[in-house]
Design a protein around this motif. Structure first.
Motif, PDB file in Angstrom:
ATOM      1  N   GLY A  84      29.576  27.085  31.858  1.00  0.00           N
ATOM      2  CA  GLY A  84      28.321  26.808  32.406  1.00  0.00           C
ATOM      3  C   GLY A  84      28.249  26.599  33.938  1.00  0.00           C
ATOM      4  N   ARG A  85      29.594  27.009  34.636  1.00  0.00           N
ATOM      5  CA  ARG A  85      29.460  26.927  35.921  1.00  0.00           C
ATOM      6  C   ARG A  85      30.076  28.320  36.486  1.00  0.00           C
ATOM      7  NH1 ARG A  85      31.255  22.054  34.302  1.00  0.00           N
ATOM      8  NH2 ARG A  85      29.575  20.243  34.753  1.00  0.00           N
ATOM      9  N   ILE A  86      30.204  28.434  38.044  1.00  0.00           N
ATOM     10  CA  ILE A  86      30.845  29.427  38.431  1.00  0.00           C
ATOM     11  C   ILE A  86      32.411  28.953  38.728  1.00  0.00           C
ATOM     12  CG2 ILE A  86      31.121  30.826  40.590  1.00  0.00           C
ATOM     13  CD1 ILE A  86      28.406  31.220  39.465  1.00  0.00           C
ATOM     14  N   ALA A  87      33.228  29.575  37.922  1.00  0.00           N
ATOM     15  CA  ALA A  87      34.494  29.331  37.793  1.00  0.00           C
ATOM     16  C   ALA A  87      35.569  30.015  39.040  1.00  0.00           C
ATOM     17  CB  ALA A  87      35.175  29.784  36.533  1.00  0.00           C
ATOM     18  N   ALA A  88      34.665  30.883  39.351  1.00  0.00           N
ATOM     19  CA  ALA A  88      35.614  31.643  40.654  1.00  0.00           C
ATOM     20  C   ALA A  88      34.668  32.888  41.014  1.00  0.00           C
ATOM     21  CB  ALA A  88      36.942  32.626  39.891  1.00  0.00           C
ATOM     22  N   LEU A  89      34.775  32.810  42.440  1.00  0.00           N
ATOM     23  CA  LEU A  89      33.708  33.858  43.209  1.00  0.00           C
ATOM     24  C   LEU A  89      34.660  34.465  44.260  1.00  0.00           C
ATOM     25  CD1 LEU A  89      31.058  34.899  43.883  1.00  0.00           C
ATOM     26  CD2 LEU A  89      30.662  32.873  45.131  1.00  0.00           C
ATOM     27  N   ALA A  90      35.080  35.602  44.138  1.00  0.00           N
ATOM     28  CA  ALA A  90      35.892  36.484  45.233  1.00  0.00           C
ATOM     29  C   ALA A  90      35.673  38.043  45.043  1.00  0.00           C
ATOM     30  CB  ALA A  90      37.249  36.101  44.807  1.00  0.00           C
ATOM     31  N   ARG A  91      36.560  38.704  45.871  1.00  0.00           N
ATOM     32  CA  ARG A  91      36.230  40.056  45.598  1.00  0.00           C
ATOM     33  C   ARG A  91      36.974  40.281  44.191  1.00  0.00           C
ATOM     34  NH1 ARG A  91      39.245  42.497  49.499  1.00  0.00           N
ATOM     35  NH2 ARG A  91      40.143  40.817  50.556  1.00  0.00           N
ATOM     36  N   PRO A  92      36.622  41.295  43.835  1.00  0.00           N
ATOM     37  CA  PRO A  92      37.331  41.723  42.447  1.00  0.00           C
ATOM     38  C   PRO A  92      38.563  41.901  42.294  1.00  0.00           C
ATOM     39  CG  PRO A  92      35.473  43.161  42.875  1.00  0.00           C
ATOM     40  CD  PRO A  92      35.641  42.578  44.136  1.00  0.00           C
ATOM     41  N   GLU A  93      39.160  42.644  43.170  1.00  0.00           N
ATOM     42  CA  GLU A  93      40.936  42.592  43.373  1.00  0.00           C
ATOM     43  C   GLU A  93      41.582  41.191  43.666  1.00  0.00           C
ATOM     44  OE1 GLU A  93      38.476  44.340  44.966  1.00  0.00           O
ATOM     45  OE2 GLU A  93      39.225  44.370  47.198  1.00  0.00           O
ATOM     46  N   GLU A  94      40.732  40.258  44.343  1.00  0.00           N
ATOM     47  CA  GLU A  94      41.329  38.741  44.322  1.00  0.00           C
ATOM     48  C   GLU A  94      41.370  38.241  43.072  1.00  0.00           C
ATOM     49  OE1 GLU A  94      40.240  37.961  49.076  1.00  0.00           O
ATOM     50  OE2 GLU A  94      39.025  37.096  47.579  1.00  0.00           O
ATOM     51  N   LEU A  95      40.204  38.525  42.258  1.00  0.00           N
ATOM     52  CA  LEU A  95      40.249  37.761  40.980  1.00  0.00           C
ATOM     53  C   LEU A  95      41.223  38.472  40.057  1.00  0.00           C
ATOM     54  CD1 LEU A  95      36.534  37.993  39.605  1.00  0.00           C
ATOM     55  CD2 LEU A  95      37.906  36.049  40.572  1.00  0.00           C
ATOM     56  N   GLU A  96      41.627  39.618  40.320  1.00  0.00           N
ATOM     57  CA  GLU A  96      42.838  40.172  39.447  1.00  0.00           C
ATOM     58  C   GLU A  96      43.941  39.730  39.640  1.00  0.00           C
ATOM     59  OE1 GLU A  96      41.848  44.696  39.949  1.00  0.00           O
ATOM     60  OE2 GLU A  96      41.539  44.501  37.955  1.00  0.00           O
ATOM     61  N   ARG A  97      44.267  39.334  40.988  1.00  0.00           N
ATOM     62  CA  ARG A  97      45.570  38.703  41.385  1.00  0.00           C
ATOM     63  C   ARG A  97      45.635  37.427  41.053  1.00  0.00           C
ATOM     64  NH1 ARG A  97      45.022  41.896  46.209  1.00  0.00           N
ATOM     65  NH2 ARG A  97      44.048  39.859  47.413  1.00  0.00           N
ATOM     66  N   SER A  98      44.559  36.528  40.622  1.00  0.00           N
ATOM     67  CA  SER A  98      44.766  35.230  40.385  1.00  0.00           C
ATOM     68  C   SER A  98      45.567  34.798  39.079  1.00  0.00           C
ATOM     69  CB  SER A  98      42.995  34.638  40.089  1.00  0.00           C
ATOM     70  OG  SER A  98      43.308  33.460  39.605  1.00  0.00           O
ATOM     71  N   GLU A  99      45.928  33.698  39.262  1.00  0.00           N
ATOM     72  CA  GLU A  99      47.041  33.174  38.493  1.00  0.00           C
ATOM     73  C   GLU A  99      46.397  32.096  37.474  1.00  0.00           C
ATOM     74  OE1 GLU A  99      50.349  33.638  37.723  1.00  0.00           O
ATOM     75  OE2 GLU A  99      50.098  35.697  38.918  1.00  0.00           O
ATOM     76  N   ASP A 100      45.072  31.646  37.739  1.00  0.00           N
ATOM     77  CA  ASP A 100      44.348  30.593  37.190  1.00  0.00           C
ATOM     78  C   ASP A 100      44.108  31.194  35.687  1.00  0.00           C
ATOM     79  OD1 ASP A 100      41.847  29.718  36.122  1.00  0.00           O
ATOM     80  OD2 ASP A 100      41.827  28.500  37.849  1.00  0.00           O
ATOM     81  N   PRO A 101      44.482  30.398  34.636  1.00  0.00           N
ATOM     82  CA  PRO A 101      44.512  30.796  33.236  1.00  0.00           C
ATOM     83  C   PRO A 101      43.429  31.338  32.724  1.00  0.00           C
ATOM     84  CG  PRO A 101      45.567  28.541  33.633  1.00  0.00           C
ATOM     85  CD  PRO A 101      45.054  29.038  34.842  1.00  0.00           C
ATOM     86  N   ALA A 102      42.144  30.646  33.094  1.00  0.00           N
ATOM     87  CA  ALA A 102      40.950  30.936  32.696  1.00  0.00           C
ATOM     88  C   ALA A 102      40.746  32.392  33.136  1.00  0.00           C
ATOM     89  CB  ALA A 102      39.823  30.116  32.853  1.00  0.00           C
ATOM     90  N   ILE A 103      40.718  32.685  34.630  1.00  0.00           N
ATOM     91  CA  ILE A 103      40.479  33.822  35.061  1.00  0.00           C
ATOM     92  C   ILE A 103      41.470  35.076  34.537  1.00  0.00           C
ATOM     93  CG2 ILE A 103      40.376  35.106  37.495  1.00  0.00           C
ATOM     94  CD1 ILE A 103      39.980  32.327  38.618  1.00  0.00           C
ATOM     95  N   PHE A 104      42.650  34.949  34.556  1.00  0.00           N
ATOM     96  CA  PHE A 104      43.849  35.719  34.112  1.00  0.00           C
ATOM     97  C   PHE A 104      43.396  36.318  32.775  1.00  0.00           C
ATOM     98  CE2 PHE A 104      47.752  37.090  32.133  1.00  0.00           C
ATOM     99  CZ  PHE A 104      48.203  37.712  33.332  1.00  0.00           C
ATOM    100  N   GLU A 105      42.972  35.299  31.650  1.00  0.00           N
ATOM    101  CA  GLU A 105      42.595  35.684  30.500  1.00  0.00           C
ATOM    102  C   GLU A 105      41.648  36.653  30.295  1.00  0.00           C
ATOM    103  OE1 GLU A 105      41.775  32.308  28.164  1.00  0.00           O
ATOM    104  OE2 GLU A 105      44.008  31.743  28.161  1.00  0.00           O
ATOM    105  N   PHE A 106      40.580  36.377  31.229  1.00  0.00           N
ATOM    106  CA  PHE A 106      39.494  37.412  31.238  1.00  0.00           C
ATOM    107  C   PHE A 106      39.699  38.452  31.729  1.00  0.00           C
ATOM    108  CE2 PHE A 106      35.492  39.137  32.848  1.00  0.00           C
ATOM    109  CZ  PHE A 106      34.763  39.360  31.921  1.00  0.00           C
TER     110      PHE A 106
END
Lengths: 367, 267
Positions: free
Chosen positions: B222-244
């Protein structure tokens, strides 16, 4: 939109300024069209001063360029904003923006044909389906086809049993209405007791089967057409075919048989309800004793009255069921087609019922 | 299609939405910049479409507000909201094309209802929009006879009919094969440049976001977990982001189960 035209050596330059969109008046095309009529050799449209534009500008400029091309005069756009250039690049060369030529005007006869041909098509479809249903229902079991008893029972309860309350209500009222009308006429001859004859014969021979069939057409014919139409739209009918099942055998035959059984049964039941209502009304309002009324009814009715009513009912039911299924299975295209198929099913069924009734009356009485 | 101005076009401030006591959005803050392509990403049922319908003025928030150029979208009078809606276009997930109208009539419909343009110009604009999304030949067809990709394109053409400043796309590539989906991504990029239109798209397709988005917001709980350029999201190590983003669980399932049965070997 403001513009400024400068001419040099037979070529013209149109400088466009301000807004070229749906809120602002003025288009480039008429300006260039008048230049083309003058017979200039080349037109250049300078868009450097364009402040605001939308799709109106795109259409206007594309049509202007095309107008130039048909006259054989090159029309070029200069200093167009980047976004405009991008937008124009999305439109494939040679895309037609204006509509095609309007169709030829049709004669009244052609228009009548356009109205009539769907009805004829509907009757033709119904006829072929009826042949298929007969083939499947009567000859099918000899070929070893499995009869669909469970679906038949379900349809009979939907078409027949569930219609009983409605039939009771309507024929209670109708019995009273018939008795009142008959009494008003017969009282003049002092033959009030003949109300029983009139109610009984008109119900069993005519009104019972006719009105029941019309009720069933409105109630179950429409829902059957909608049901089958929806199945066609959602590809369920194709799924049946893909499984090697015949939609007519699986879906239509049980429905048509159910209609053919339900309508005469309902009609017979309706006759009885109408006679009961007539008896009650005569006892209360006309002071004809119940025993006397029923005896009069018994004498008035012949076996042929009942059988002709039953035969008619069965035939009306088969017609209604077949037309409803033909319209339902005939649905092509999207969900909105289901609605019009449903309407056609009811209208055509009632029409067919009346036609068949005229035929039966001629056969039973005319010959 | 006025020249792009910098700044915020639409702002979501602390938006909360609950259906029958189930809260779907629990305080979303988001800023849509003029001219950008913003993807709202997240797993199914995370409230992406709910958020977008709230941003487009269809669904009022239980708490918080959405402003369009500083105007409270859900606070203004109905007539004013309708005027603001003229500046927004929405392509629905299933297309939401009117089935009884041809593709051309579908695109012409908003023009006919909401502008005073002459009929010939309306039809020409509708044809132009269809040509731009690559449907020039589908003009006379009924929606029922369109393929999935064509339906999405037709929906986009209708959403663009009134030259909106912001275009909402609900799952533009869902249910399409990768080639058709890539075609839609390319179309979104081109339309963004050609119409200077801001695009907000809801998707669970990371590949789409990578191809078309300037920025991507990942929705979770129910919240914005991350907001970034798509390639930054792909590099993220955050588990929730990584899983998606990488479509797999960060902790390997077999490790998890060996943890669970760790005690058994010792017995």
């Amino acid at each position: 939109m403001r513009y400024e035209v400068t001419r040099a050596n037979g070529s013209a330059r149109v400088r466009v300024e301000g807004a070229l969109d749906r809120t602002a008046p003025g288009r480039v095309r008429p300006v260039v069209a008048s230049l083309l009529e003058e017979g200039v050799a080349e037109v250049r449209i300078d868009l450097g001063g364009l402040e605001r534009f939308d799709s109106v500008a795109l259409v206007d400029l594309l049509e202007t360029v095309r107008a130039g091309r048909t006259c054989g005069v090159p029309v070029r756009l200069e200093r167009a904003p980047d976004a405009l250039r991008e937008a124009l690049s999305l439109v494939r060369e040679g895309t037609r923006l204006e509509a095609g030529l309007p169709g030829r005007a049709r004669s009244p006869l052609e228009r009548l044909g356009e109205v009539a041909s769907p009805s004829l098509e509907s009757l033709r479809r119904g006829f072929f389906l009826l042949v298929e249903v007969f083939d499947s229902a009567i000859l099918g079991p000899f070929r070893g086809e499995k009869p669909r008893a469970d679906r038949f029972v379900r349809e009979v309860s939907l078409v027949g049993v569930n219609a009983v309350p409605l039939v009771v209500l309507i024929f209670l009222l109708l019995g009273v209405i018939l008795a009142m009308q008959a009494a008003a006429q017969l009282r003049q001859f002092g033959a009030t007791v003949l109300v029983a004859d009139l109610v009984a014969v008109s119900l069993t021979r005519e009104i019972g089967p006719l009105l029941t069939a019309i009720l069933v057409a409105g109630r179950s014919g429409s829902s059957s057409a909608a049901e089958l139409g929806t199945m066609v739209v959602s590809e369920e009918v194709d799924a049946l075919r893909q499984m090697g099942l015949h939609p007519v055998r699986v879906l239509v035959v049980p429905k048509v048989l159910a209609f053919s059984l339900a309508v005469p049964c309902l009609a017979l039941f309706a006759d009885a309800i109408g006679i009961v209502a007539g008896t009650a009304f005569s006892a209360l309002a006309l002071e004809i004793p119940t025993g006397r009324y029923l005896e009069q009814t018994y004498q008035a009715l012949y076996g042929s009255d009942l059988t002709s009513g039953l035969v008619k009912g069965a035939c009306f039911g088969a017609l209604t069921g077949t037309i409803a299924c033909a319209e339902g299975l005939g649905v092509r295209g999207g969900p909105d087609e289901v609605g019009s198929a449903t309407t056609r099913a009811v209208v055509s069924s009632i029409f067919a019922i009346i036609l068949a009734d005229a035929f039966f009356t001629t056969v039973f009485h005319g010959l | 299609m006025s020249p792009p101005a910098e700044g915020t076009l639409l702002r979501v401030e602390g938006v909360e939405i609950a259906f029958d006591g189930n809260s779907v959005l629990r305080g979303v803050d988001l800023e849509v910049r003029r001219g950008e392509v913003l993807y709202l990403l997240g797993p199914s049922g995370c409230g992406k479409t709910t958020l977008m319908k709230c941003m487009s003025g269809l669904l009022p928030p239980s708490r918080g507000r959405v402003t369009f150029e500083g105007l409270d979208l859900h606070g203004v009078a109905e007539a004013e909201r309708d005027r603001l809606r003229l500046r927004m276009g929405m392509a629905f997930q299933g297309g939401a094309l009117f089935n009884s109208l041809s593709v051309l009539e579908n695109v012409a419909f908003p023009l006919r209802e909401r502008t005073g343009l002459p009929e010939a110009e309306i039809l020409a604009i509708a044809r132009l929009k269809l040509a731009m999304v690559g449907l020039a030949d589908a003009v006379p067809l009924l929606p029922a006879s369109l393929s999935g990709g064509m339906r999405k394109r037709a929906a986009i053409a209708r959403a663009l009919a009134l030259d909106p400043e912001i275009l909402f796309l609900d799952e533009p590539t869902t249910g399409l094969d990768p080639i058709t989906a890539a075609g839609i991504d390319e179309l979104v990029t081109k339309l963004n440049a050609a119409f200077v239109v801001t695009v907000v798209a809801v998707s669970h397709d990371m590949a789409s976001a990578r191809a078309a988005a300037h920025r991507a917001a990942l929705l979770g709980e129910g919240r914005i977990a991350a907001l970034a350029r798509p390639e930054e999201l792909e590099r993220s190590e955050d588990p929730a982001i990584f899983e998606f983003v990488h479509r797999r669980l960060r902790s390997h399932p077999s490790e998890a189960s060996s943890d669970l049965f760790a005690g058994e070997g010792e017995r």
